[in-house]
Design an enzyme around this catalytic site. Structure first.
Site, mmCIF file in Angstrom:
data_model
loop_
_atom_site.group_PDB
_atom_site.id
_atom_site.type_symbol
_atom_site.label_atom_id
_atom_site.label_comp_id
_atom_site.label_asym_id
_atom_site.label_seq_id
_atom_site.Cartn_x
_atom_site.Cartn_y
_atom_site.Cartn_z
ATOM 1 N N CYS A 179 95.518 -0.205 7.939
ATOM 2 C CA CYS A 179 94.919 -1.199 8.846
ATOM 3 C C CYS A 179 93.711 -0.712 9.633
ATOM 4 O O CYS A 179 92.716 -1.427 9.736
ATOM 5 C CB CYS A 179 95.941 -1.653 9.874
ATOM 6 S SG CYS A 179 97.369 -2.387 9.152
ATOM 7 N N ARG A 214 90.035 13.737 11.370
ATOM 8 C CA ARG A 214 90.343 13.785 9.927
ATOM 9 C C ARG A 214 91.854 13.736 9.688
ATOM 10 O O ARG A 214 92.365 14.398 8.790
ATOM 11 C CB ARG A 214 89.707 15.001 9.261
ATOM 12 C CG ARG A 214 89.514 14.816 7.745
ATOM 13 C CD ARG A 214 89.025 16.089 7.061
ATOM 14 N NE ARG A 214 87.735 16.501 7.531
ATOM 15 C CZ ARG A 214 87.431 17.764 7.848
ATOM 16 N NH1 ARG A 214 88.320 18.719 7.749
ATOM 17 N NH2 ARG A 214 86.225 18.047 8.305
ATOM 18 N N SER A 215 92.566 12.955 10.520
ATOM 19 C CA SER A 215 94.004 12.800 10.308
ATOM 20 C C SER A 215 94.243 11.994 9.041
ATOM 21 O O SER A 215 93.352 11.289 8.554
ATOM 22 C CB SER A 215 94.641 12.085 11.495
ATOM 23 O OG SER A 215 94.318 10.707 11.456
ATOM 24 N N ASP A 237 86.141 17.446 11.976
ATOM 25 C CA ASP A 237 87.459 17.787 12.497
ATOM 26 C C ASP A 237 87.286 18.925 13.501
ATOM 27 O O ASP A 237 86.198 19.458 13.670
ATOM 28 C CB ASP A 237 88.366 18.206 11.344
ATOM 29 C CG ASP A 237 89.840 18.113 11.719
ATOM 30 O OD1 ASP A 237 90.136 17.575 12.795
ATOM 31 O OD2 ASP A 237 90.668 18.580 10.928
ATOM 32 N N ILE A 238 88.393 19.300 14.129
ATOM 33 C CA ILE A 238 88.305 20.298 15.183
ATOM 34 C C ILE A 238 87.755 21.626 14.670
ATOM 35 O O ILE A 238 87.065 22.338 15.391
ATOM 36 C CB ILE A 238 89.691 20.459 15.870
ATOM 37 C CG1 ILE A 238 89.569 21.053 17.247
ATOM 38 C CG2 ILE A 238 90.678 21.216 14.988
ATOM 39 C CD1 ILE A 238 90.756 20.720 18.151
#
Lengths: 351, 351
Positions: A179, A214-215, A237-238
């Site tokens: 979603c 970037r999960s 990302d981190i």
């Protein structure tokens, strides 16, 4: 849309975008023999989850979708553990033939165990699009599927050719997309970042988009989705920056076309922002802020996080700023529900 | 086994435990028409992964298992990105009918994206037992399965009665268990923590076991496995302690028997260790140490981490200390390979 004296750019609310889809959903519902039934599962005492459950209830009531909220764990009994009974509640809803869709209010146990729960939800009822099969399709740019293939645990052995039309070929339906990434795409279509003159499946070609996060739930599927639609995506990302693109350069990359390829990037975040037409941020932290000074003048900024990831003066640089897309996300969820109700009918016919 | 003047307890190596299973594997291999083929996929430049790949090669060579190492990403080309091409390598091995098992050397991208990759490996070739279907079976104490059910993405709708014998009923095979948790169980059987006088499926009854780590790969499946075998398990994570048991207390818990139930625990780590017959630690950190002073006198300590999680004087309190179980783990992996080779034959017969 509104412009304010305090900024140059437009502050764009989610409502007009959501409303267009609400009308579409209402029209589709009117043609259904019965309203689809969505089960929400609330298993924690977390205030944002409770809030989102109430929000789902209101949206469903307004549209005429049947919504049943099941409370378990700490949401049902303050002396129970957070998440107690959630897996059993999912299995019960999986097995209940009257249920068309299931949504679970995360986070519950943390990313790893929550990822396990996301696989417990039957793909035939997964309105959130978090099941592995949907992620696999998304990452491989598989847009249409035979719904009975969702019953198989084995990934497709051969990849279909790239979709050149928006409409699924006979015997297939559109795959479910998660979603939140889908809501971002719909916002970018509305804003005009997606160019309708370009062929379907390549309408973000020419655009550079930075996605911060970037999960597996938001950032990576979003980067893949945008790259599959032709964009050059800088995924931040981190601890690393990667580039997602479906335009291959090397021979090895060409093998995987029309799937996107991923390369390490040597750019810094500042360099990414300086060249980005769109910046999407989804960092779950109130402290994290994208520096306005680093933005490209006239870019589009979309905040997907619950917290505000952009500085108060973001519209000094951004031409369009969306502070929240939650109403579009819930609308995509209900759109997925309608699609899954159809999957169920197709599967029943063939099984 | 050896006792040293420096400590009271026994320092137990993995070799004698692994060797017993190696003999069993050799005997089984001798009866097979062809040796099973294992594909290892190495996609990073990480030294421990390279080391483990070499170790797999040696173990396979010694037993007569065919092992093929596929290198991709930074393991194949120092200028390539870490993990480049790993998903494509898995898909290729999934589709290669000559391959019986696939193992991937993790970590590659981090827990979330690695979890995605673990679902890309076909459950029919998953020697590591990391696919959702095997975790689902483990968490629900489903010990035997019809191998063709692995082809379905839909979880079983009704749970079978608890297993009362070690042997699968006709038409079923044993489910695959994740290697590391299974190796811990085999060590505990060897040490005598599992009581052979008790009925199958309940042989850890009466034992209290602390498991430090609750990842989806090691700690949580191990806690569930031990609880399903009757133990009271104290599962310790960085931010909470939970109790896993299959002995229900409340009416709600009774509903889910013979599956284990999970409750929040009010015990501190020190209180857990004071009552634990067995302590298993799997914390991926060289700094983390279980305090010897907190251990119950005469307990069994098993280190599952790559780093040493116990203090140098652990045997002042522990009656048995295993500093590493890696050789048992790889043996379990090869045992899973033999089982999957049989699954493949059963599936081919029925499809």
């Amino acid at each position: 849309m509104s412009t304010e004296a305090s900024g140059k750019g437009i502050l764009l609310k989610a409502d007009p975008i959501a409303n267009a889809f609400r009308d579409e959903i209402k029209a589709a519902l009117a043609e259904r023999p019965r309203p689809p039934k969505l089960v929400g599962i609330l298993a924690t005492s977390a205030a944002p989850s409770k809030f989102y459950a109430d929000f789902t209830q209101k949206q469903c009531d307004a549209l005429g979708v049947e919504f049943v909220l099941k409370r378990t764990g700490a949401a049902a009994d303050p002396s129970a553990g957070e998440g107690d009974g959630v897996e059993e509640a999912i299995i019960e809803a999986n097995e209940d033939n009257s249920v068309d869709g299931i949504m679970v209010y995360y986070p519950i146990f943390g990313v790893q165990q929550d990822h396990y729960l996301q696989q417990v939800v039957s793909p035939l009822k997964d309105v959130e699009g978090l099941h592995f099969k949907f992620h696999y399709n998304l990452y491989h740019n598989i847009r249409f599927l035979d719904p009975t293939s969702l019953l198989s645990s084995v990934p497709p052995t051969s990849l279909p050719p790239p979709a050149v039309e928006d409409q699924p070929p006979a015997g297939t339906v559109k795959s479910i997309l998660p979603c939140t990434p889908l809501a971002v795409v719909k916002c970018l279509e509305h804003i005009g970042v997606y160019n309708r003159i370009l062929p379907y499946g390549d309408r973000a070609y020419g655009k550079t988009i930075t996605v911060i996060n970037r999960s597996e739930v938001v950032g990576r599927p979003l980067a893949a989705l945008l790259a599959n639609d032709g964009a050059r995506v800088l995924s931040v990302d981190i601890d690393s920056i990667q580039e997602y693109t479906k335009r291959p350069v090397t021979e090895a990359e060409r093998r995987f076309h029309p799937r996107h390829v991923v390369r390490p990037s040597s750019l810094s975040l500042q360099e990414c922002l300086a060249i980005s037409d769109v910046v999407v941020s989804a960092v779950p932290s109130a402290e994290y802020k994208v520096k306005t000074a680093w933005l490209k003048d006239g870019c589009v900024c979309i905040n997907v996080a619950a917290d505000k990831n952009f500085e108060a003066d973001v519209r000094e640089k951004a031409s369009v700023y969306m502070p929240t897309i939650g109403r579009v996300t819930i609308t995509m969820l209900l759109r997925n529900l309608l699609r899954l109700q159809q999957y169920g009918e197709v599967s029943k016919q063939t099984s």
